[in-house]
Design a protein around this motif. Structure first.
Motif, PDB file in Angstrom:
ATOM      1  N   LEU A   1       0.822  -1.213   0.000  1.00 14.76           N
ATOM      2  CA  LEU A   1       0.000   0.000   0.000  1.00 14.76           C
ATOM      3  C   LEU A   1       0.856   1.263   0.000  1.00 14.76           C
ATOM      4  CD1 LEU A   1      -2.811  -1.098   2.483  1.00 14.76           C
ATOM      5  CD2 LEU A   1      -3.008  -0.800   0.002  1.00 14.76           C
ATOM      6  N   VAL A   2       1.994   1.226   0.697  1.00 12.02           N
ATOM      7  CA  VAL A   2       2.921   2.369   0.663  1.00 12.02           C
ATOM      8  C   VAL A   2       3.398   2.591  -0.767  1.00 12.02           C
ATOM      9  CG1 VAL A   2       5.199   3.177   1.371  1.00 12.02           C
ATOM     10  CG2 VAL A   2       3.663   2.180   3.061  1.00 12.02           C
ATOM     11  N   ALA A   3       3.733   1.507  -1.451  1.00 13.06           N
ATOM     12  CA  ALA A   3       4.189   1.622  -2.840  1.00 13.06           C
ATOM     13  C   ALA A   3       3.096   2.217  -3.727  1.00 13.06           C
ATOM     14  CB  ALA A   3       4.625   0.254  -3.354  1.00 13.06           C
ATOM     15  N   PHE A   4       1.847   1.774  -3.528  1.00  8.45           N
ATOM     16  CA  PHE A   4       0.749   2.325  -4.323  1.00  8.45           C
ATOM     17  C   PHE A   4       0.519   3.809  -4.010  1.00  8.45           C
ATOM     18  CE2 PHE A   4      -0.735  -2.142  -5.046  1.00  8.45           C
ATOM     19  CZ  PHE A   4      -0.744  -2.077  -6.437  1.00  8.45           C
ATOM     20  N   THR A   5       0.754   4.194  -2.760  1.00  7.18           N
ATOM     21  CA  THR A   5       0.652   5.617  -2.419  1.00  7.18           C
ATOM     22  C   THR A   5       1.691   6.423  -3.181  1.00  7.18           C
ATOM     23  OG1 THR A   5      -0.093   5.003  -0.199  1.00  7.18           O
ATOM     24  CG2 THR A   5       0.637   7.271  -0.526  1.00  7.18           C
ATOM     25  N   PHE A   6       2.904   5.893  -3.278  1.00  6.36           N
ATOM     26  CA  PHE A   6       3.951   6.563  -4.043  1.00  6.36           C
ATOM     27  C   PHE A   6       3.578   6.637  -5.525  1.00  6.36           C
ATOM     28  CE2 PHE A   6       7.488   5.218  -0.878  1.00  6.36           C
ATOM     29  CZ  PHE A   6       7.027   6.173   0.020  1.00  6.36           C
ATOM     30  N   ILE A   7       2.964   5.580  -6.037  1.00  6.83           N
ATOM     31  CA  ILE A   7       2.548   5.581  -7.444  1.00  6.83           C
ATOM     32  C   ILE A   7       1.520   6.692  -7.683  1.00  6.83           C
ATOM     33  CG2 ILE A   7       1.309   4.263  -9.204  1.00  6.83           C
ATOM     34  CD1 ILE A   7       2.602   1.738  -8.092  1.00  6.83           C
ATOM     35  N   ALA A   8       0.626   6.866  -6.710  1.00  2.69           N
ATOM     36  CA  ALA A   8      -0.385   7.921  -6.844  1.00  2.69           C
ATOM     37  C   ALA A   8       0.282   9.290  -6.913  1.00  2.69           C
ATOM     38  CB  ALA A   8      -1.358   7.857  -5.672  1.00  2.69           C
ATOM     39  N   VAL A   9       1.345   9.488  -6.143  1.00  3.77           N
ATOM     40  CA  VAL A   9       2.069  10.758  -6.186  1.00  3.77           C
ATOM     41  C   VAL A   9       2.749  10.937  -7.535  1.00  3.77           C
ATOM     42  CG1 VAL A   9       3.940  12.105  -5.158  1.00  3.77           C
ATOM     43  CG2 VAL A   9       2.405  10.793  -3.689  1.00  3.77           C
ATOM     44  N   VAL A  10       3.294   9.856  -8.077  1.00  4.76           N
ATOM     45  CA  VAL A  10       4.023   9.937  -9.352  1.00  4.76           C
ATOM     46  C   VAL A  10       3.075  10.248 -10.511  1.00  4.76           C
ATOM     47  CG1 VAL A  10       5.385   8.624 -11.032  1.00  4.76           C
ATOM     48  CG2 VAL A  10       5.884   8.439  -8.579  1.00  4.76           C
TER      49      VAL A  10
END
Length: 912
Positions: free
Chosen positions: A403-412
């Protein structure tokens, strides 16, 4: 990132931990296990409450904790991007480059969630390799711009060349780093990184702290701070106004992280700071455009879609020739990142209270960096603080990391420019926070955990990096650490005069002579000096000076000149002109040999404190024994500059110098340099060589007891008048004067006790009557008589041959080899080819009694005994002595006398 040697657990124990930004640098780690050994109570979250267990299984909590981790990471990742790409040529593209750093963290997090043995692991781009990446990016940009000329920096093609080369070469460096870490993990080489001195790592980490503060302030004022002189920007009132909130916010975050026990306070604080900024902004009637004009938020720029990240790279413009310029920096990055990753794992293991496989986790870090580098990303590792934060919440699911990785993807993928709406001082404060915490730990707190010399090494490394760069500073720090080690090792080498007696088999009148004449307190004939530590080029002259002082040997001007010449770094015509440079003590320096030296020496003696008068006025002994049991190493410089000179000075004064307990390496180096030799008993016995001939070199003995026996018996032989039978040697007890011819127990006891004739006759008659209260066993050379830890059911007497007592934990070595410049050298021990000298506690021969202390105390054996030649050994069993006490009390009293006298001799053989 930080390694805290002063963190404290909830139960008050201190420990060493290693954490890193962009997480919670101030989290405390309770003691638990280090290297699989439990050292304190387990973490407070080992025993989860029922509510925690319920929450850990709820997906909504996964989302909450993932958002908390993301809130702490994203601002710091933007800050890291500004550090890596701090050259002015990158500033127009900083938004895209920031998203590239975040995308690299996505790759890292997926790799850690997939391959790590820790289901709750958090891993992203971190700061251990931050400065190295920054140095490489600056080197690439500077090289290209220097080739193109000063006016070419704004040319689109030049900027594209810089961007493409930097992103590709940094990614390639990260991938190569990952490959190296994988190999280290697979071949289990994690321990190799421990060879980097901790003070050097501390200096580097302190510099990371300074660098983060520098980058944080730079981000606040929107001006690059690349060198110490750039701090002058703060003299501008507007720049100072922009920097102060960031510094204050950084101090606030540091205090929250260090003082607040609730882990939620830090992410809450990181949310409150920008919220308060906007509340104050709108309360004052200012718009966001007003804030932008004032420099409080970033400039507007076109949104950066994900596909634009790929436009940063044009492989046709990559300058592959610049690889050679960044290789030295890359090598430093490999060592530091591998070291820090191992410390990450150790810190996590400590907090969890469970042993982790460091090599396995290092392999995971390697895989993550390899994949990230191939994707054009940057170095990363475990984020210690957030991994522990997640662990303490009770969540043990890989969903957190995903989920942390998906949060970063959302920022990108978001089209919102984060830098346009986030206060710059807040982004800067996250870097200032990390920097302050590192500096405080590695410049202030660490003082209580390091020696002064180590702390100086840390500061020297920190300062050197400022002026020499990363590799130069770390290299200088290692050199300073080596000098510190040499100096410290030299200073711990010591020489101490000790009182020792042999365990030899003497009659009462012989022992009386030894005590009154040989060991006379006013003029002892034998002086025993205990040498400890390493004797090498840095300590040999101090050791020699101390030996001469303790032995009462006053050296002549010619001898001083010889010592100074031999150890001088200046060239001379002697065969020893290549000796290492060694500092000569003042009393042995060339200045002490000048025409005025006598006056100075006289004055010095007058100024000597009263307590040292006895030391100066000592009478030189007839025999000088050096106990080298505690000496770990002797190098070639010490063999010639110390021990060879000592042998010459002793020979000139007819003093017999002996050395005991040296290990095989020390024996080899001393014999190779013609400094010492073993005693040739055959030539000494047949008269072909006398004691003066032997004393031209230091005589080597296996152990101190053997050396003492040799010296004591030599003095008795010299003192005994011709034809006298005052001193009856132990060899004369055997009919054929051979150590292989056994003696009887009655002979041994009567000789040892000097008992009355009627008592001796009673003992002889008892033996002849066959009423033996002991057993006799023949042991061949190399056979073990008893081992340490076994039951002490009796004591022993050597009736023929010889045995050796071995210290605890040592084993027999049939052969030993020395690796010299000419290859492997076989150690030749014609008398000692069965035992390693350093293992021998003492050598016992005919008449010696052993094993009685453990027998009397009724405890397990505290040492092992092995026959060094064929030996007949008498054993007194406890059951036999009980029977003797009942049947023959008179003979039992004789045995008691023997044990009492043996105990006294044992006590006399050591310092009072």
């Amino acid at each position: 990132r930080k390694f805290s040697p002063t963190a404290t657990s909830d139960d008050g124990h201190s420990f060493m931990r290693y954490g890193e930004g962009p997480g919670i640098p101030g989290l405390n780690c309770p003691d638990s296990k280090i290297g699989g050994t439990k050292v304190a109570a387990p973490s407070k979250t080992d025993n989860l409450t029922e509510e925690q267990k319920k929450n850990s299984d709820s997906f909504i909590y996964y989302i909450i904790y993932a958002l908390v981790n993301s809130i702490m990471c994203v601002p710091c990742l933007y800050g890291y991007a500004s550090v890596i790409f701090n050259h002015s040529v990158f500033q127009p593209h900083i938004n895209a480059l920031s998203k590239l750093v975040i995308l690299s963290s996505v790759v890292h997090q997926f790799c850690f969630s997939t391959f790590s043995s820790l289901s709750f692991s958090i891993g992203q781009v971190q700061d251990a390799g931050l400065i190295f990446l920054s140095a490489m990016s600056n080197a690439i940009a500077t090289s290209i711009l220097a080739e193109k000329g000063d006016g070419a920096s704004l040319d689109d093609d030049v900027v594209a060349e810089v961007l493409s080369s930097t992103v590709v070469l940094l990614g390639l460096s990260t991938a190569c780093l990952g490959a190296v870490l994988i190999m280290m993990g697979k071949f289990r080489l994690a321990d190799a990184v421990a060879y980097l001195p901790l003070p050097v790592v501390g200096g580097y980490l302190a510099f990371i702290g300074y660098f983060c503060v520098e980058a944080g302030v730079s981000l606040c004022i929107s001006r690059p701070i690349m060198k110490p002189s750039d701090w002058s920007y703060l003299f501008d009132k507007q720049a100072l106004l922009l920097a102060i909130p960031g510094i204050i916010a950084g101090i606030l975050l540091t205090g929250v992280a260090r003082k607040c026990q609730d882990e939620a306070m830090l992410p809450i604080s990181m949310v409150v700071i920008p919220v308060v900024f906007y509340i104050v902004l709108f309360a004052c009637g200012w718009s966001i455009e007003d804030a932008r004009e004032g420099g409080w938020v970033g400039e507007t720029s076109p949104p950066v879609p994900v596909q634009d990240l790929f436009h940063l790279i044009d492989f046709g413009k990559v300058r592959w020739d610049l690889c050679k310029e960044i290789i030295p920096t890359w090598l430093g990055m490999v060592f530091v990142v591998s070291f820090s990753s191992c410390l990450d794992v150790a810190a996590i293991s400590m907090d969890m209270g469970e042993a982790l496989d460091v090599n396995n986790e290092l392999t995971t870090v390697g895989i993550s960096n390899l994949v990230s580098g191939l994707a054009g990303g940057f170095t990363g590792s475990y984020i210690f603080s957030q991994t522990i934060f997640t662990y303490r919440t009770g969540c043990r699911s890989r969903w957190i990391g995903i989920l942390v990785a998906f949060t970063f993807i959302a920022v990108v993928i978001s089209t919102v420019n984060f830098l346009e709406v986030t206060p710059l001082f807040f982004l800067g404060s996250t870097l200032v926070f990390i920097g302050f915490d590192l500096i405080f730990e590695w410049v202030v707190e660490v003082r209580h955990k390091l020696l002064l010399s180590e702390y100086i090494v840390l500061l020297a490394t920190f300062v050197a990096i400022q002026f020499l760069g990363i590799n130069g500073g770390i290299g200088l720090g290692i050199v300073v650490a080596i000098f510190d080690f040499v100096w410290t090792t030299a200073s711990v080498s010591s020489v101490k005069r000790v009182s020792r007696r042999s365990m030899a088999f003497y009659r009462p009148q012989e022992r009386s002579f030894i005590e009154n004449h040989v060991y006379n307190s006013q003029h002892p004939k034998i002086a025993t000096l205990e040498v400890s530590g390493a004797v090498f080029f840095g300590s040999s002259m101090q050791v020699l000076s101390r030996i001469l002082d303790e032995a009462g040997i006053n050296i002549s001007a010619e001898e001083k000149a010889e010592i100074s010449r031999l150890n001088s770094p200046l060239p001379h015509h002697s065969n020893h002109s290549r000796m290492s440079s060694v500092r000569i003590p003042e009393s042995m320096s060339p200045s002490a040999i000048s025409p005025g030296s006598k006056r100075r020496l006289k004055k010095d003696k007058q100024n000597v404190p009263k307590q040292s008068t006895a030391l100066i006025n000592r009478t030189p002994p007839r025999f000088l024994i050096l106990d080298l049991t505690s000496v770990s190493n002797v190098d070639a410089s010490a063999a010639r500059g110390c021990f060879l000179q000592l042998a010459k000075m002793c020979a000139a004064r007819k003093i017999v110098a002996c050395a005991a307990g040296a290990n095989s390496r020390i024996e080899w180096i001393m014999k190779t340099h013609e400094t010492a030799h073993h005693l040739d008993e055959e030539k000494l016995a047949d008269g072909s060589m006398n004691l003066l001939d032997l004393s031209q070199k230091i005589i080597l003995f296996d152990d101190l007891n053997e050396a003492l026996q040799f010296c004591e018996k030599s003095l008795m032989k010299e003192t005994e008048p011709s034809g006298s039978t005052l001193f009856k040697r132990r060899e004369d007890l055997a009919p054929e004067s051979s150590s292989n011819t056994p003696i009887s127990l009655s002979t041994a006891f009567t000789h040892f006790l000097g008992i009355e004739p009627q008592e001796a006759a009673a003992l002889i008659d008892y033996e002849k009557g066959g009423n033996s209260f002991h057993s006799e066993t023949l042991y061949v050379a190399g056979e073990t008589i008893f081992c340490s830890g076994t039951n002490a059911d009796g004591f022993y007497v050597v009736l023929s041959g010889a045995v050796v007592v071995l210290v605890e934990g040592k084993t027999l070595l049939p052969n030993d080899e020395i690796l010299s410049g000419a290859g492997r050298q076989q150690v030749s021990n014609k008398r000692r080819n069965m035992l390693e000298s350093g293992q021998v506690s003492r050598v016992l021969s005919i008449g010696n009694i052993f094993g009685f202390v453990d027998f009397i105390l009724q405890r397990p054996r505290s040492f092992s005994v092995v026959a060094t030649k064929d030996a007949l050994i008498a054993k007194f069993h406890r059951s036999g002595l009980d029977e003797l006490k009942a049947k023959n009390p008179d003979l039992d009293r004789i045995v008691d006398k023997v044990l009492l006298l043996c105990s006294v001799v044992e006590l006399a053989s050591h310092d009072p």
